[in-house]
Scaffold this motif. Structure first.
Motif, PDB file in Angstrom:
ATOM      1  N   ASN A 157       2.782   1.582  -3.612  1.00 14.69           N
ATOM      2  CA  ASN A 157       2.008   1.772  -4.626  1.00 14.69           C
ATOM      3  C   ASN A 157       1.200   3.148  -4.448  1.00 14.69           C
ATOM      4  O   ASN A 157       1.252   4.046  -5.481  1.00 14.69           O
ATOM      5  CB  ASN A 157       0.799   0.885  -4.544  1.00 14.69           C
ATOM      6  CG  ASN A 157       1.251  -0.416  -5.094  1.00 14.69           C
ATOM      7  OD1 ASN A 157       1.927  -0.532  -6.055  1.00 14.69           O
ATOM      8  ND2 ASN A 157       0.718  -1.691  -4.723  1.00 14.69           N
ATOM      9  N   GLY A 158       1.028   3.708  -3.173  1.00 13.53           N
ATOM     10  CA  GLY A 158       0.831   5.007  -2.817  1.00 13.53           C
ATOM     11  C   GLY A 158       1.846   6.080  -3.422  1.00 13.53           C
ATOM     12  O   GLY A 158       1.432   7.137  -4.062  1.00 13.53           O
ATOM     13  N   LYS A 186       3.914   5.528  -5.649  1.00 16.53           N
ATOM     14  CA  LYS A 186       3.872   5.539  -7.181  1.00 16.53           C
ATOM     15  C   LYS A 186       2.755   6.590  -7.404  1.00 16.53           C
ATOM     16  O   LYS A 186       3.000   7.463  -8.579  1.00 16.53           O
ATOM     17  CB  LYS A 186       3.602   4.177  -7.520  1.00 16.53           C
ATOM     18  CG  LYS A 186       4.058   4.101  -9.072  1.00 16.53           C
ATOM     19  CD  LYS A 186       3.917   2.532  -9.522  1.00 16.53           C
ATOM     20  CE  LYS A 186       4.220   2.346 -11.038  1.00 16.53           C
ATOM     21  NZ  LYS A 186       4.005   1.038 -11.264  1.00 16.53           N
ATOM     22  N   GLU A 187       1.673   6.160  -7.019  1.00 11.87           N
ATOM     23  CA  GLU A 187       0.492   7.165  -7.529  1.00 11.87           C
ATOM     24  C   GLU A 187       0.629   8.578  -7.270  1.00 11.87           C
ATOM     25  O   GLU A 187       0.166   9.656  -8.032  1.00 11.87           O
ATOM     26  CB  GLU A 187      -0.777   6.621  -6.777  1.00 11.87           C
ATOM     27  CG  GLU A 187      -1.440   5.231  -7.703  1.00 11.87           C
ATOM     28  CD  GLU A 187      -2.424   4.660  -6.585  1.00 11.87           C
ATOM     29  OE1 GLU A 187      -2.862   5.234  -5.732  1.00 11.87           O
ATOM     30  OE2 GLU A 187      -2.363   3.463  -6.793  1.00 11.87           O
ATOM     31  N   ALA A 188       1.304   8.820  -6.106  1.00  8.14           N
ATOM     32  CA  ALA A 188       1.428  10.334  -5.960  1.00  8.14           C
ATOM     33  C   ALA A 188       2.690  10.698  -6.597  1.00  8.14           C
ATOM     34  O   ALA A 188       3.101  12.059  -6.399  1.00  8.14           O
ATOM     35  CB  ALA A 188       1.887  10.438  -4.292  1.00  8.14           C
ATOM     36  N   GLY A 189       3.287   9.896  -7.386  1.00  2.14           N
ATOM     37  CA  GLY A 189       4.587  10.510  -8.196  1.00  2.14           C
ATOM     38  C   GLY A 189       5.511  10.683  -7.637  1.00  2.14           C
ATOM     39  O   GLY A 189       6.505  11.244  -8.035  1.00  2.14           O
ATOM     40  N   GLU A 212       8.893   5.865  -8.878  1.00  2.12           N
ATOM     41  CA  GLU A 212       8.889   5.389 -10.304  1.00  2.12           C
ATOM     42  C   GLU A 212       9.136   3.652 -10.142  1.00  2.12           C
ATOM     43  O   GLU A 212      10.494   3.577  -9.607  1.00  2.12           O
ATOM     44  CB  GLU A 212       9.389   5.767 -11.366  1.00  2.12           C
ATOM     45  CG  GLU A 212       8.547   7.185 -11.785  1.00  2.12           C
ATOM     46  CD  GLU A 212       9.455   7.735 -12.920  1.00  2.12           C
ATOM     47  OE1 GLU A 212       9.550   7.209 -14.072  1.00  2.12           O
ATOM     48  OE2 GLU A 212      10.036   8.822 -12.653  1.00  2.12           O
ATOM     49  N   LYS A 259       0.929  -0.967   0.123  1.00  2.00           N
ATOM     50  CA  LYS A 259       0.110   0.064   0.131  1.00  2.00           C
ATOM     51  C   LYS A 259       0.841   1.225  -0.127  1.00  2.00           C
ATOM     52  O   LYS A 259       0.640   2.354  -0.814  1.00  2.00           O
ATOM     53  CB  LYS A 259      -0.789  -0.156   1.243  1.00  2.00           C
ATOM     54  CG  LYS A 259      -1.918   1.054   1.198  1.00  2.00           C
ATOM     55  CD  LYS A 259      -2.955   0.777   2.448  1.00  2.00           C
ATOM     56  CE  LYS A 259      -3.897   1.877   2.609  1.00  2.00           C
ATOM     57  NZ  LYS A 259      -4.052   2.278   3.758  1.00  2.00           N
TER      58      LYS A 259
END
Ligand code: ASP
Ligand code: MG
Length: 411
Positions: free
Chosen positions: A326-327, A329-332, A335, A323
């Motif tokens: 991936n969080g 990654k989503e927040a940029g 990578e 979590k």
């Protein structure tokens, strides 16, 4: 009078009969001329029952009341032990944490000991009391509320008293007769150690945690308290059990003293992360914020600016780690191409202070595993420990093979 601390765990005070047996041991030490401080746990199973009751009452309980309830098990055994000693004509008195007072901080259910003033108990010793029976696991906060020291905390109470009263030794009576080279259920050749260094004991925590609360070993190391772990179910002489002591007190240290293991490890790999400054921080920052206990870490050699990063953590934290990453990654802020979790691994470690001065331990360990056809997935080392991650299904085999290879069955 020299002071001795004797701690009896839950199984050693599980019934009145067992308390009587424990009291007899205390009587023997009193007869030798010691002033004895006895630290007692609650009767076996009692604390679990109390914790259960609190949970049933309210899921969002007030930690101060949790402590009020769960500390009570020790009050019962302390009073009973004092009564039984008095029946034996041994002048004894029970002490709850607040009466000593054992002063802690306000971190209810996980409190830290701040101070143990010795005056009250010493005054009573001077007046002829021979045994102070102290309820383990509990103390009093600056606000005057009862606190507890975390599960297994009576060990820490015992060591703290030994340090405060400058005791000759702190004997921890339990249901095993000492610390072993590995878990006897995994390797039947496991041997009881006569002595083990504090640092080794801390590294062997995966085996030893069942025997001693880790914090008690840290405390013993800091204050140089000699700890002896021994069985309350056997006849003991002066050399019974295992002495946990400073390195200097061990004449001939083994290169390897024990093989530790932990079944519930997982390996996680981030594939194709950028090989640039700050990347480790971008990965391990979110993991630490999420409370994931990362253990081993490896970073592969980069190719075309991309690399793989692998780490291990306890299996029950894998979801949390996923979590967090991936969080990120989503927040940029991070990578990567893919996150792969391998939840079927185990960690096996060889531990020994002798490793500091002896080379070749790693080579021997790797050769042994390779002879058994066991693939090593991750390696990590410290000054006195070498750990490997392997497939969980080979864990027992690895422990047995390493126990044999380092000849741990021999004294
Ligand atoms: N009774 C407490 C527990 O079960 C403390 C102890 O026994 O060390 O955790
Ligand atoms: Mg315990």
């Amino acid at each position: 009078m020299p002071t001795l601390v004797m701690k009896f765990g839950g199984t050693s005070v599980a019934t009145l009969d067992r308390i009587r047996r424990a009291a007899k041991r205390v009587g023997v030490e009193v007869a030798k001329g010691y002033d004895v401080i006895v630290i007692v746990s609650a009767m076996a199973g009692k604390t679990n029952e109390l914790v259960g009751w609190v949970g049933e009452t309210s899921p969002f309980y007030d930690a101060r009341e949790y402590d009020a309830v769960v500390s009570s098990g020790e009050n019962v055994t302390a009073g009973l032990m004092a009564l039984i000693l008095q029946e034996m004509d041994v002048p004894a008195r029970s002490w709850q944490g607040w009466q000593v007072p054992l002063k802690t901080n306000s971190a209810h259910s996980q409190a830290r000991i701040e101070e143990i003033p010795t005056e009250n108990i010493n005054t009573k010793f001077a007046e002829g009391m021979k045994v102070a029976v102290v309820a383990g696991f509990q103390g009093i906060s600056p606000e005057g509320r009862i606190t507890t020291l975390g599960r297994g905390g009576s060990d820490t109470t015992a060591v703290a008293f030994a340090a405060a009263f400058d005791a000759e030794r702190c004997d921890i009576y339990t249901d095993v007769d000492g610390v072993y080279t590995t878990d006897p259920r995994v390797s039947p050749k496991a041997r009881k150690l006569e002595k083990i260094a504090f640092e080794e004991m801390l590294e062997l925590a995966s085996l030893g945690a069942k025997v001693l609360q880790t914090r008690s070993v840290e405390l013993a190391m800091r204050y140089g308290v000699k700890l002896r772990v021994l069985s309350s179910f056997e006849e003991n002489d002066e050399t019974a059990g295992t002495l946990v002591c400073a390195e200097e007190d061990i004449m001939e240290s083994n290169v390897v003293s024990g093989i530790a293991f932990s079944r519930d490890e997982s390996k996680m790999t981030l594939i194709s992360v950028k090989d640039k400054p700050g990347i480790a921080a971008a990965i391990f920052g979110p993991l630490s914020d999420a409370g994931v206990n990362v253990d081993m870490i490896i970073q592969n050699i980069a190719e075309e600016g991309l690399t793989d990063m692998t780490f291990s953590c306890p299996t029950d934290q894998v979801k949390r780690a996923e979590k967090a990453l991936n969080g990120a990654k989503e927040a940029g802020v991070l990578e990567f191409e893919e996150l792969v979790a391998d939840t079927e691994v185990a960690k096996v470690s060889a531990v020994g202070i002798g490793m500091r001065s002896q080379s070749g331990v790693a080579a021997k360990m790797f050769k042994t595993l390779s002879d058994e056809g066991i693939n090593i997935k991750v390696i990590a080392t410290s000054e006195i420990k070498i750990s490997v991650l392997i497939d969980r299904k080979y864990m027992e085999l690895a422990v047995q093979a390493l126990h044999d290879a380092f000849e741990l069955e021999k004294a």
